[in-house]
Scaffold this motif. Structure first.
Motif, PDB file in Angstrom:
ATOM      1  N   SER A  58      44.262  32.296 -21.932  1.00 20.93           N
ATOM      2  CA  SER A  58      42.933  31.826 -21.544  1.00 20.93           C
ATOM      3  C   SER A  58      41.941  32.801 -22.173  1.00 20.93           C
ATOM      4  O   SER A  58      42.329  33.900 -22.591  1.00 20.93           O
ATOM      5  N   SER A 112      47.621  20.979 -22.270  1.00 15.52           N
ATOM      6  CA  SER A 112      47.082  22.141 -21.571  1.00 15.52           C
ATOM      7  C   SER A 112      45.890  21.729 -20.714  1.00 15.52           C
ATOM      8  O   SER A 112      45.017  21.002 -21.163  1.00 15.52           O
ATOM      9  N   GLU A 113      45.865  22.201 -19.482  1.00 13.68           N
ATOM     10  CA  GLU A 113      44.745  21.887 -18.604  1.00 13.68           C
ATOM     11  C   GLU A 113      43.487  22.660 -19.024  1.00 13.68           C
ATOM     12  O   GLU A 113      42.383  22.152 -18.932  1.00 13.68           O
ATOM     13  N   ASP A 114      43.665  23.891 -19.490  1.00 11.99           N
ATOM     14  CA  ASP A 114      42.550  24.724 -19.941  1.00 11.99           C
ATOM     15  C   ASP A 114      42.163  24.287 -21.360  1.00 11.99           C
ATOM     16  O   ASP A 114      43.017  24.216 -22.238  1.00 11.99           O
ATOM     17  N   LYS A 115      40.916  24.002 -21.590  1.00  8.04           N
ATOM     18  CA  LYS A 115      40.470  23.515 -22.905  1.00  8.04           C
ATOM     19  C   LYS A 115      39.840  24.602 -23.761  1.00  8.04           C
ATOM     20  O   LYS A 115      39.514  24.389 -24.911  1.00  8.04           O
ATOM     21  N   TRP A 116      39.620  25.790 -23.177  1.00  8.54           N
ATOM     22  CA  TRP A 116      39.196  26.965 -23.942  1.00  8.54           C
ATOM     23  C   TRP A 116      40.388  27.901 -23.970  1.00  8.54           C
ATOM     24  O   TRP A 116      40.778  28.455 -22.940  1.00  8.54           O
ATOM     25  N   LEU A 117      40.975  28.082 -25.145  1.00  9.37           N
ATOM     26  CA  LEU A 117      42.190  28.879 -25.272  1.00  9.37           C
ATOM     27  C   LEU A 117      42.136  29.768 -26.499  1.00  9.37           C
ATOM     28  O   LEU A 117      41.391  29.489 -27.437  1.00  9.37           O
ATOM     29  N   ALA A 151      32.609  30.582 -20.632  1.00  9.79           N
ATOM     30  CA  ALA A 151      33.406  30.466 -21.862  1.00  9.79           C
ATOM     31  C   ALA A 151      32.634  31.011 -23.055  1.00  9.79           C
ATOM     32  O   ALA A 151      33.205  31.705 -23.915  1.00  9.79           O
TER      33      ALA A 151
END
Length: 149
Positions: A138, A119-124, A83
């Motif tokens: 993403s 949202s499951e993804d925490k870096w967006l 990330a």
């Protein structure tokens, strides 16, 4: 092999610390544009965005702990390192990108509220152009999007 894994872990910790430092330095720059208390209460958002912008969202401490529990601590540092790499590449390619810790972001002109908690993804990355719905990416997908142009 163990020494290499420890080195990767420390690189991940260092990279994550650098990213958090960037966040701390830019946090004061994330003033919502043209926000009114009526809009804020109507959307129940942390912030309201009314002008075109690119936002990079990262995990807060609670989300980091959640990721560590779900993925395992070693995997978390690998994920965080990746990330950080893509974040740095995005900041280089799109320097106007703003790193923010907001979780619920209102776009009143589009009648849309983004809730990071869902949202499951925490870096967006949220790419918003006034007059259009915000596009959610993403980090990898956004990096591909800006480098394919």
């Amino acid at each position: 092999m163990i020494l290499k894994m420890k080195a990767v872990k420390w690189v991940g910790i260092f990279s994550f610390a650098v990213l958090m430092s960037i966040y701390s330095c830019t946090k004061g720059e994330n003033k919502p544009a043209e926000q009114t208390s009526d809009q804020h209460q109507k959307t129940k958002a942390d912030t309201v965005i009314t002008k075109s912008t690119i936002l990079l969202l990262g995990p807060d401490e609670e989300e980091i702990d959640e990721i560590k529990k779900r993925q395992g601590e070693d995997n978390f540092y690998t994920i965080a390192d990746d990330a950080n790499y893509y974040s740095a590449e995005i900041f280089e390619a799109a320097p106007a990108t703003i790193y923010t810790g907001y979780r619920i972001i209102g776009f009143p002109k589009e009648n849309y509220v983004f809730d990071k908690n869902k949202s499951e993804d925490k870096w967006l990355v949220i790419d918003y152009k006034a007059g259009s719905q915000p596009k959610i990416y993403s980090l990898v997908d956004y990096y591909r999007h800006i480098t394919e142009k």
